[in-house]
Motif scaffolding. Structure first.
Motif, PDB file in Angstrom:
ATOM      1  N   TYR A  14       0.837  -1.204   0.000  1.00  0.00           N
ATOM      2  CA  TYR A  14       0.000   0.000   0.000  1.00  0.00           C
ATOM      3  C   TYR A  14       0.866   1.245   0.000  1.00  0.00           C
ATOM      4  CZ  TYR A  14      -3.517  -3.408   1.164  1.00  0.00           C
ATOM      5  OH  TYR A  14      -4.343  -4.501   1.122  1.00  0.00           O
ATOM      6  N   LYS A  15       0.431   2.256  -0.731  1.00  0.00           N
ATOM      7  CA  LYS A  15       1.050   3.576  -0.738  1.00  0.00           C
ATOM      8  C   LYS A  15       0.096   4.529  -0.024  1.00  0.00           C
ATOM      9  CE  LYS A  15       4.669   3.269  -3.631  1.00  0.00           C
ATOM     10  NZ  LYS A  15       5.979   3.814  -3.412  1.00  0.00           N
ATOM     11  N   VAL A  16       0.647   5.591   0.524  1.00  0.00           N
ATOM     12  CA  VAL A  16      -0.179   6.597   1.189  1.00  0.00           C
ATOM     13  C   VAL A  16      -0.020   7.909   0.428  1.00  0.00           C
ATOM     14  CG1 VAL A  16      -0.624   7.820   3.343  1.00  0.00           C
ATOM     15  CG2 VAL A  16       0.149   5.449   3.409  1.00  0.00           C
ATOM     16  N   HIS A  17      -1.147   8.556   0.134  1.00  0.00           N
ATOM     17  CA  HIS A  17      -1.178   9.855  -0.536  1.00  0.00           C
ATOM     18  C   HIS A  17      -1.790  10.858   0.441  1.00  0.00           C
ATOM     19  CE1 HIS A  17      -0.557   7.754  -4.380  1.00  0.00           C
ATOM     20  NE2 HIS A  17      -1.491   6.907  -3.976  1.00  0.00           N
ATOM     21  N   TRP A  18      -1.268  12.087   0.442  1.00  0.00           N
ATOM     22  CA  TRP A  18      -1.812  13.104   1.340  1.00  0.00           C
ATOM     23  C   TRP A  18      -1.421  14.498   0.864  1.00  0.00           C
ATOM     24  CZ3 TRP A  18       2.705  10.638   2.103  1.00  0.00           C
ATOM     25  CH2 TRP A  18       3.806  11.361   2.476  1.00  0.00           C
ATOM     26  N   THR A  46      -0.301  22.896  -0.788  1.00  0.00           N
ATOM     27  CA  THR A  46      -1.333  22.400  -1.703  1.00  0.00           C
ATOM     28  C   THR A  46      -0.759  21.302  -2.594  1.00  0.00           C
ATOM     29  OG1 THR A  46      -0.769  24.115  -3.321  1.00  0.00           O
ATOM     30  CG2 THR A  46      -2.553  24.597  -1.770  1.00  0.00           C
ATOM     31  N   GLU A  47       0.527  20.991  -2.393  1.00  0.00           N
ATOM     32  CA  GLU A  47       1.197  19.972  -3.187  1.00  0.00           C
ATOM     33  C   GLU A  47       0.915  18.581  -2.640  1.00  0.00           C
ATOM     34  OE1 GLU A  47       5.734  18.577  -4.103  1.00  0.00           O
ATOM     35  OE2 GLU A  47       5.355  20.716  -3.862  1.00  0.00           O
ATOM     36  N   ARG A  48       0.305  17.745  -3.451  1.00  0.00           N
ATOM     37  CA  ARG A  48      -0.033  16.375  -3.073  1.00  0.00           C
ATOM     38  C   ARG A  48       1.238  15.555  -2.961  1.00  0.00           C
ATOM     39  NH1 ARG A  48      -4.093  13.685  -0.999  1.00  0.00           N
ATOM     40  NH2 ARG A  48      -4.746  11.802  -2.037  1.00  0.00           N
ATOM     41  N   ARG A  49       1.338  14.710  -1.963  1.00  0.00           N
ATOM     42  CA  ARG A  49       2.518  13.869  -1.762  1.00  0.00           C
ATOM     43  C   ARG A  49       2.132  12.395  -1.755  1.00  0.00           C
ATOM     44  NH1 ARG A  49       5.945  17.351   2.578  1.00  0.00           N
ATOM     45  NH2 ARG A  49       5.894  19.270   1.382  1.00  0.00           N
ATOM     46  N   THR A  50       3.119  11.573  -2.051  1.00  0.00           N
ATOM     47  CA  THR A  50       2.949  10.117  -2.043  1.00  0.00           C
ATOM     48  C   THR A  50       4.134   9.510  -1.309  1.00  0.00           C
ATOM     49  OG1 THR A  50       1.784  10.154  -4.156  1.00  0.00           O
ATOM     50  CG2 THR A  50       2.760   8.065  -3.505  1.00  0.00           C
ATOM     51  N   SER A  51       3.866   8.501  -0.515  1.00  0.00           N
ATOM     52  CA  SER A  51       4.943   7.834   0.214  1.00  0.00           C
ATOM     53  C   SER A  51       5.974   7.278  -0.767  1.00  0.00           C
ATOM     54  CB  SER A  51       4.387   6.713   1.087  1.00  0.00           C
ATOM     55  OG  SER A  51       3.669   5.775   0.310  1.00  0.00           O
ATOM     56  N   ALA A  52       7.231   7.368  -0.380  1.00  0.00           N
ATOM     57  CA  ALA A  52       8.319   6.866  -1.219  1.00  0.00           C
ATOM     58  C   ALA A  52       8.477   5.357  -1.078  1.00  0.00           C
ATOM     59  CB  ALA A  52       9.620   7.559  -0.847  1.00  0.00           C
ATOM     60  N   ILE A  99      -5.202   5.731   1.240  1.00  0.00           N
ATOM     61  CA  ILE A  99      -4.359   4.542   1.098  1.00  0.00           C
ATOM     62  C   ILE A  99      -4.700   3.900  -0.239  1.00  0.00           C
ATOM     63  CG2 ILE A  99      -3.867   2.253   2.015  1.00  0.00           C
ATOM     64  CD1 ILE A  99      -4.581   3.361   4.803  1.00  0.00           C
ATOM     65  N   GLU A 100      -3.654   3.617  -1.026  1.00  0.00           N
ATOM     66  CA  GLU A 100      -3.847   2.999  -2.331  1.00  0.00           C
ATOM     67  C   GLU A 100      -3.241   1.599  -2.338  1.00  0.00           C
ATOM     68  OE1 GLU A 100      -2.467   3.581  -6.994  1.00  0.00           O
ATOM     69  OE2 GLU A 100      -1.631   4.871  -5.446  1.00  0.00           O
ATOM     70  N   LYS A 101      -3.992   0.644  -2.788  1.00  0.00           N
ATOM     71  CA  LYS A 101      -3.532  -0.744  -2.880  1.00  0.00           C
ATOM     72  C   LYS A 101      -2.653  -0.896  -4.112  1.00  0.00           C
ATOM     73  CE  LYS A 101      -5.513  -5.378  -3.066  1.00  0.00           C
ATOM     74  NZ  LYS A 101      -6.785  -6.105  -3.095  1.00  0.00           N
ATOM     75  N   ILE A 102      -1.476  -1.490  -3.912  1.00  0.00           N
ATOM     76  CA  ILE A 102      -0.521  -1.732  -5.000  1.00  0.00           C
ATOM     77  C   ILE A 102      -0.319  -3.242  -5.102  1.00  0.00           C
ATOM     78  CG2 ILE A 102       1.840  -1.335  -5.816  1.00  0.00           C
ATOM     79  CD1 ILE A 102       0.245   1.243  -5.570  1.00  0.00           C
ATOM     80  N   THR A 103      -0.571  -3.809  -6.258  1.00  0.00           N
ATOM     81  CA  THR A 103      -0.405  -5.242  -6.455  1.00  0.00           C
ATOM     82  C   THR A 103       0.827  -5.491  -7.309  1.00  0.00           C
ATOM     83  OG1 THR A 103      -2.789  -5.529  -6.377  1.00  0.00           O
ATOM     84  CG2 THR A 103      -1.519  -7.342  -7.274  1.00  0.00           C
ATOM     85  N   TYR A 158       3.898   0.011   2.094  1.00  0.00           N
ATOM     86  CA  TYR A 158       3.649  -0.492   3.439  1.00  0.00           C
ATOM     87  C   TYR A 158       2.718  -1.704   3.412  1.00  0.00           C
ATOM     88  CZ  TYR A 158       4.817   4.382   4.738  1.00  0.00           C
ATOM     89  OH  TYR A 158       5.400   5.608   4.894  1.00  0.00           O
ATOM     90  N   SER A 159       2.710  -2.451   4.507  1.00  0.00           N
ATOM     91  CA  SER A 159       1.647  -3.425   4.737  1.00  0.00           C
ATOM     92  C   SER A 159       0.399  -2.606   5.071  1.00  0.00           C
ATOM     93  CB  SER A 159       1.999  -4.350   5.903  1.00  0.00           C
ATOM     94  OG  SER A 159       2.033  -3.608   7.110  1.00  0.00           O
ATOM     95  N   LEU A 160      -0.755  -3.206   5.033  1.00  0.00           N
ATOM     96  CA  LEU A 160      -1.985  -2.460   5.295  1.00  0.00           C
ATOM     97  C   LEU A 160      -1.996  -1.877   6.701  1.00  0.00           C
ATOM     98  CD1 LEU A 160      -4.718  -1.394   4.465  1.00  0.00           C
ATOM     99  CD2 LEU A 160      -5.713  -3.611   5.111  1.00  0.00           C
TER     100      LEU A 160
END
Length: 52
Positions: free
Chosen positions: A5-9, A15-21, A46-50, A24-26
C-alpha cells in the motif's frame, strides 16, 4: 502476488499532493494515515498496490 500500500496526502501547510516513497503493509499504512491526520494533513488516502 504481493500486495502493498502507498499513502497519498496533502500537508496542512501546502497544496502539493505527496505520495509515500515506500510501500507499506496495510496495518502500517493505516498507522501512517493516523499519524499524518494528527499532523494536520488532509485528503489522506491509502492505495492498494499489487505486485506480480
Amino acid at each position: 502476488m504481493l500486495i502493498n500500500y502507498k499513502v497519498h496526502w496533502t500537508p496542512a501547510d501546502s497544496t502539493e499532493r505527496r505520495t509515500s516513497a515506500v510501500s507499506y503493509s496495510l496495518s502500517v499504512a493505516q498507522e501512517r494515515q493516523v499519524e499524518l491526520e494528527r499532523e494536520g494533513a488532509v485528503e489522506v488516502e491509502i492505495e492498494k498496490i499489487t505486485l506480480r
